[in-house]
Motif scaffolding. Structure first.
Motif, PDB file in Angstrom:
ATOM      1  N   ARG A 269      -9.970   6.539 -16.293  1.00 19.28           N
ATOM      2  CA  ARG A 269      -9.738   6.486 -14.853  1.00 19.28           C
ATOM      3  C   ARG A 269      -8.760   5.387 -14.441  1.00 19.28           C
ATOM      4  O   ARG A 269      -8.207   5.438 -13.352  1.00 19.28           O
ATOM      5  CB  ARG A 269     -11.069   6.295 -14.122  1.00 19.28           C
ATOM      6  N   ILE A 270      -8.593   4.390 -15.308  1.00 19.37           N
ATOM      7  CA  ILE A 270      -7.656   3.324 -14.957  1.00 19.37           C
ATOM      8  C   ILE A 270      -6.226   3.852 -14.892  1.00 19.37           C
ATOM      9  O   ILE A 270      -5.394   3.356 -14.126  1.00 19.37           O
ATOM     10  CB  ILE A 270      -7.773   2.155 -15.966  1.00 19.37           C
ATOM     11  N   VAL A 271      -5.935   4.898 -15.677  1.00 15.52           N
ATOM     12  CA  VAL A 271      -4.600   5.498 -15.654  1.00 15.52           C
ATOM     13  C   VAL A 271      -4.351   6.204 -14.318  1.00 15.52           C
ATOM     14  O   VAL A 271      -3.221   6.216 -13.812  1.00 15.52           O
ATOM     15  CB  VAL A 271      -4.447   6.480 -16.827  1.00 15.52           C
ATOM     16  N   HIS A 272      -5.384   6.770 -13.748  1.00 14.76           N
ATOM     17  CA  HIS A 272      -5.242   7.456 -12.459  1.00 14.76           C
ATOM     18  C   HIS A 272      -5.379   6.509 -11.276  1.00 14.76           C
ATOM     19  O   HIS A 272      -5.119   6.918 -10.137  1.00 14.76           O
ATOM     20  CB  HIS A 272      -6.306   8.553 -12.337  1.00 14.76           C
ATOM     21  N   THR A 273      -5.781   5.250 -11.518  1.00 13.39           N
ATOM     22  CA  THR A 273      -6.068   4.326 -10.418  1.00 13.39           C
ATOM     23  C   THR A 273      -4.954   3.313 -10.187  1.00 13.39           C
ATOM     24  O   THR A 273      -4.489   3.135  -9.056  1.00 13.39           O
ATOM     25  CB  THR A 273      -7.388   3.580 -10.683  1.00 13.39           C
ATOM     26  N   LEU A 274      -4.517   2.635 -11.245  1.00 12.52           N
ATOM     27  CA  LEU A 274      -3.558   1.536 -11.058  1.00 12.52           C
ATOM     28  C   LEU A 274      -2.185   1.998 -10.560  1.00 12.52           C
ATOM     29  O   LEU A 274      -1.625   1.357  -9.656  1.00 12.52           O
ATOM     30  CB  LEU A 274      -3.414   0.750 -12.362  1.00 12.52           C
ATOM     31  N   PRO A 275      -1.573   3.056 -11.118  1.00 13.06           N
ATOM     32  CA  PRO A 275      -0.256   3.455 -10.596  1.00 13.06           C
ATOM     33  C   PRO A 275      -0.248   3.787  -9.104  1.00 13.06           C
ATOM     34  O   PRO A 275       0.597   3.259  -8.360  1.00 13.06           O
ATOM     35  CB  PRO A 275       0.109   4.670 -11.464  1.00 13.06           C
ATOM     36  N   PRO A 276      -1.171   4.630  -8.585  1.00 12.75           N
ATOM     37  CA  PRO A 276      -1.148   4.864  -7.139  1.00 12.75           C
ATOM     38  C   PRO A 276      -1.522   3.634  -6.324  1.00 12.75           C
ATOM     39  O   PRO A 276      -1.064   3.474  -5.188  1.00 12.75           O
ATOM     40  CB  PRO A 276      -2.166   5.994  -6.941  1.00 12.75           C
ATOM     41  N   LEU A 277      -2.359   2.775  -6.887  1.00 16.91           N
ATOM     42  CA  LEU A 277      -2.688   1.537  -6.177  1.00 16.91           C
ATOM     43  C   LEU A 277      -1.448   0.687  -5.947  1.00 16.91           C
ATOM     44  O   LEU A 277      -1.321   0.016  -4.919  1.00 16.91           O
ATOM     45  CB  LEU A 277      -3.736   0.746  -6.960  1.00 16.91           C
ATOM     46  N   LEU A 278      -0.513   0.716  -6.892  1.00 18.85           N
ATOM     47  CA  LEU A 278       0.677  -0.122  -6.803  1.00 18.85           C
ATOM     48  C   LEU A 278       1.795   0.519  -5.988  1.00 18.85           C
ATOM     49  O   LEU A 278       2.510  -0.187  -5.263  1.00 18.85           O
ATOM     50  CB  LEU A 278       1.179  -0.448  -8.211  1.00 18.85           C
ATOM     51  N   VAL A 279       1.958   1.833  -6.065  1.00 18.83           N
ATOM     52  CA  VAL A 279       3.152   2.463  -5.480  1.00 18.83           C
ATOM     53  C   VAL A 279       2.839   3.459  -4.374  1.00 18.83           C
ATOM     54  O   VAL A 279       3.763   3.945  -3.712  1.00 18.83           O
ATOM     55  CB  VAL A 279       3.983   3.163  -6.571  1.00 18.83           C
ATOM     56  N   LYS A 280       1.584   3.800  -4.124  1.00 17.28           N
ATOM     57  CA  LYS A 280       1.226   4.773  -3.087  1.00 17.28           C
ATOM     58  C   LYS A 280       0.305   4.117  -2.061  1.00 17.28           C
ATOM     59  O   LYS A 280      -0.921   4.108  -2.240  1.00 17.28           O
ATOM     60  CB  LYS A 280       0.550   5.997  -3.693  1.00 17.28           C
ATOM     61  N   PRO A 281       0.836   3.573  -1.000  1.00 19.67           N
ATOM     62  CA  PRO A 281      -0.008   2.889   0.001  1.00 19.67           C
ATOM     63  C   PRO A 281      -1.015   3.846   0.636  1.00 19.67           C
ATOM     64  O   PRO A 281      -0.659   4.910   1.140  1.00 19.67           O
ATOM     65  CB  PRO A 281       1.002   2.390   1.033  1.00 19.67           C
ATOM     66  N   GLY A 282      -2.283   3.448   0.597  1.00 20.43           N
ATOM     67  CA  GLY A 282      -3.334   4.211   1.240  1.00 20.43           C
ATOM     68  C   GLY A 282      -3.809   5.434   0.492  1.00 20.43           C
ATOM     69  O   GLY A 282      -4.757   6.106   0.947  1.00 20.43           O
ATOM     70  N   PHE A 283      -3.196   5.773  -0.638  1.00 19.59           N
ATOM     71  CA  PHE A 283      -3.545   7.006  -1.348  1.00 19.59           C
ATOM     72  C   PHE A 283      -4.992   6.977  -1.847  1.00 19.59           C
ATOM     73  O   PHE A 283      -5.753   7.927  -1.629  1.00 19.59           O
ATOM     74  CB  PHE A 283      -2.584   7.217  -2.512  1.00 19.59           C
ATOM     75  N   LEU A 284      -5.383   5.901  -2.516  1.00 23.67           N
ATOM     76  CA  LEU A 284      -6.734   5.824  -3.052  1.00 23.67           C
ATOM     77  C   LEU A 284      -7.773   5.844  -1.945  1.00 23.67           C
ATOM     78  O   LEU A 284      -8.843   6.457  -2.087  1.00 23.67           O
ATOM     79  CB  LEU A 284      -6.888   4.553  -3.903  1.00 23.67           C
ATOM     80  N   THR A 285      -7.486   5.172  -0.839  1.00 24.87           N
ATOM     81  CA  THR A 285      -8.442   5.149   0.271  1.00 24.87           C
ATOM     82  C   THR A 285      -8.632   6.536   0.867  1.00 24.87           C
ATOM     83  O   THR A 285      -9.768   6.960   1.124  1.00 24.87           O
ATOM     84  CB  THR A 285      -7.958   4.175   1.350  1.00 24.87           C
ATOM     85  N   LEU A 286      -7.550   7.261   1.071  1.00 27.07           N
ATOM     86  CA  LEU A 286      -7.654   8.613   1.619  1.00 27.07           C
ATOM     87  C   LEU A 286      -8.346   9.551   0.635  1.00 27.07           C
ATOM     88  O   LEU A 286      -9.106  10.443   1.053  1.00 27.07           O
ATOM     89  CB  LEU A 286      -6.258   9.139   1.968  1.00 27.07           C
ATOM     90  N   GLU A 287      -8.102   9.389  -0.648  1.00 24.43           N
ATOM     91  CA  GLU A 287      -8.800  10.181  -1.644  1.00 24.43           C
ATOM     92  C   GLU A 287     -10.302   9.899  -1.611  1.00 24.43           C
ATOM     93  O   GLU A 287     -11.126  10.808  -1.723  1.00 24.43           O
ATOM     94  CB  GLU A 287      -8.252   9.882  -3.040  1.00 24.43           C
ATOM     95  N   TYR A 288     -10.647   8.633  -1.446  1.00 26.01           N
ATOM     96  CA  TYR A 288     -12.053   8.254  -1.380  1.00 26.01           C
ATOM     97  C   TYR A 288     -12.718   8.849  -0.146  1.00 26.01           C
ATOM     98  O   TYR A 288     -13.851   9.337  -0.202  1.00 26.01           O
ATOM     99  CB  TYR A 288     -12.172   6.727  -1.373  1.00 26.01           C
ATOM    100  N   PHE A 289     -12.021   8.809   0.992  1.00 22.83           N
ATOM    101  CA  PHE A 289     -12.567   9.399   2.211  1.00 22.83           C
ATOM    102  C   PHE A 289     -12.724  10.915   2.085  1.00 22.83           C
ATOM    103  O   PHE A 289     -13.637  11.499   2.680  1.00 22.83           O
ATOM    104  CB  PHE A 289     -11.661   9.084   3.402  1.00 22.83           C
ATOM    105  N   SER A 290     -11.851  11.550   1.321  1.00 22.56           N
ATOM    106  CA  SER A 290     -11.903  13.005   1.160  1.00 22.56           C
ATOM    107  C   SER A 290     -12.974  13.451   0.174  1.00 22.56           C
ATOM    108  O   SER A 290     -13.206  14.655   0.031  1.00 22.56           O
ATOM    109  CB  SER A 290     -10.536  13.524   0.699  1.00 22.56           C
ATOM    110  N   GLY A 291     -13.612  12.504  -0.504  1.00 27.37           N
ATOM    111  CA  GLY A 291     -14.662  12.852  -1.452  1.00 27.37           C
ATOM    112  C   GLY A 291     -14.187  13.012  -2.873  1.00 27.37           C
ATOM    113  O   GLY A 291     -15.010  13.286  -3.760  1.00 27.37           O
ATOM    114  N   ARG A 292     -12.901  12.842  -3.138  1.00 26.92           N
ATOM    115  CA  ARG A 292     -12.372  12.960  -4.501  1.00 26.92           C
ATOM    116  C   ARG A 292     -12.399  11.573  -5.154  1.00 26.92           C
ATOM    117  O   ARG A 292     -11.421  10.823  -5.094  1.00 26.92           O
ATOM    118  CB  ARG A 292     -10.956  13.540  -4.467  1.00 26.92           C
ATOM    119  N   ARG A 293     -13.527  11.245  -5.764  1.00 22.59           N
ATOM    120  CA  ARG A 293     -13.739   9.887  -6.250  1.00 22.59           C
ATOM    121  C   ARG A 293     -13.909   9.786  -7.760  1.00 22.59           C
ATOM    122  O   ARG A 293     -13.798   8.700  -8.317  1.00 22.59           O
ATOM    123  CB  ARG A 293     -14.976   9.279  -5.580  1.00 22.59           C
ATOM    124  N   MET A 294     -14.214  10.861  -8.440  1.00 24.16           N
ATOM    125  CA  MET A 294     -14.550  10.776  -9.860  1.00 24.16           C
ATOM    126  C   MET A 294     -13.364  10.371 -10.731  1.00 24.16           C
ATOM    127  O   MET A 294     -13.553   9.774 -11.801  1.00 24.16           O
ATOM    128  CB  MET A 294     -15.101  12.122 -10.346  1.00 24.16           C
TER     129      MET A 294
END
Length: 392
Positions: A55-80
């Motif tokens: 999961r670190i491969v799917h987490t760190l790149p968007p955390l660095l280059v996609k503002p708000g992406f992880l937060t919106l994914e979390y709100f949408s229920g796509r968390r695994m």
């Protein structure tokens, strides 16, 4: 004893419900046995604390280059697919502060960068000590010019210069104690001592304050709180007095306090998260979002800040290393440092815009308000960390 780590077990050992997978749908107990070898327990513990997996491969790149992406994914229920927000921020904070501590540690200063490293113990007079001191300080100044705007290298060279001046002051004290200076040069010796020591460096605790004679007495506080405050002030008095002195004791105290500061900073910054989320709740009260949503925004934004801090320190260390072996290769790394510094405020602005979905004028106004308030919160956190460090 029956093993419970096979899917052939048809009933839950806890409630007797028929199993339909690896977890009981009635009580939630796992079908796997807790009776495992020690190495499996260690693996489970490391996985629970760090959770370093795919999961670190799917987490760190968007955390660095996609503002708000992880937060919106979390709100949408796509968390695994992603690391949990708190665990992500916690691990990045520990890594960032650990690397910063190593980078700013005085023991990691490249001492071979100083051209003249003649020990002060070989100096037989105050004049020789001052001459060696001037040459070593000049050599450090030349290294400062080569370091340019590398903040880590400049901080390390500053710590090295402080240590050199302390060594010179110790040698002067030894010469004065041994009586090797002539009476005619006593005034000159004192002037040299003033050069190698900070002028007017006095402690705000200087005086005849005694914790036992003048304990803290605040009437509306319980007795144990007053005793804790008295002990904290006593520790502050001892630490500040040790820092004001010269010699090995001052250096050891400084290194100990720096280590304690980096240990307390994560704890204090974690206390800022609920306040930062509350600030977002107040500014976006009409957006009808839950406080937990603002807390997740705070966790992801701080995770990005810690990741940026970690990358900045690593880039600074890389630039300092390349500057010693290939000066031309340090230029692109320096550009990356500037790009990262510019990207941080832009990232936070875009993140705020994409998550709360307001117009640009209102988003910019609230972004500036959040930044101003957060600056004061950060100042308070740093002052609190320094106070906690001195009180131990």
């Amino acid at each position: 004893m029956n093993e419970l780590d096979h899917l052939s077990q048809v009933s839950c050992a806890n409630c007797g419900t028929a199993m339909q997978g690896e977890f009981c749908h009635h009580c939630g107990q796992s079908i796997h046995s807790v009776l495992k070898p020690v190495h499996h327990m260690v693996e489970d513990t490391m996985d629970m604390v760090l959770h370093v997996d795919g999961r670190i491969v799917h987490t760190l790149p968007p955390l660095l280059v996609k503002p708000g992406f992880l937060t919106l994914e979390y709100f949408s229920g796509r968390r695994m697919r992603y690391i949990a927000p708190f665990r992500l921020m916690f691990v990045l904070a520990l890594l960032a502060f650990f690397v910063c501590h190593l980078a700013l540690d005085g023991d990691d200063v490249p001492r071979d960068a100083v051209v003249l490293s003649t020990p002060f113990d070989q100096a037989g007079s105050a004049q020789e000590v001052q001459q060696l001191l001037d040459r070593r300080v000049a050599a450090i100044g030349a290294q400062r010019q080569k370091a340019g705007s590398n903040a880590v290298a400049l901080a390390a060279l500053g710590a090295q210069e402080a240590r050199v001046r302390t060594e010179a002051a110790d040698r002067l004290a030894e010469l004065a104690h041994e009586g090797k200076q002539a009476t005619a040069s006593t005034g000159t010796t004192h002037s040299h001592v003033n050069l190698v020591r900070a002028d007017g460096a006095t402690s705000f605790f200087s005086g005849e304050w005694d914790a036992k004679a003048h304990p803290v007495q605040i009437g509306w506080l319980p007795g144990f709180v007053n005793r804790r405050l008295t002990a904290a002030l006593e520790h502050m008095h001892a630490n500040v007095a040790a820092l004001a002195d010269d010699g090995e004791a001052s250096l050891a105290t400084r290194e100990r306090l720096v280590g304690q500061l980096f240990s307390s900073l994560p704890q204090v910054l974690f206390l800022m998260l609920p306040l930062f989320a509350l600030l977002l709740k107040v500014l976006y009260v009409f957006r009808r979002r839950l406080y937990m949503e603002h807390l997740i925004v705070a966790l992801h934004s701080h995770a990005f800040l810690f990741l940026a801090l970690l990358l900045a320190v690593l880039l600074a260390l890389l630039e300092g290393w390349l500057a010693t072996i290939a000066t031309c290769a340090a230029g692109p790394v320096h550009l990356l440092e500037w790009a990262l510094a510019i990207w941080v405020p832009i990232y936070l602005l875009l993140m705020q815009k994409r998550i709360y979905r307001q117009g640009w004028p209102m988003t910019i106004v609230k972004y500036l308000v959040v930044g101003w308030c957060y600056l004061w919160l950060l100042t308070f956190a740093l002052v609190l960390s320094a106070a906690l460090t001195l009180s131990h």
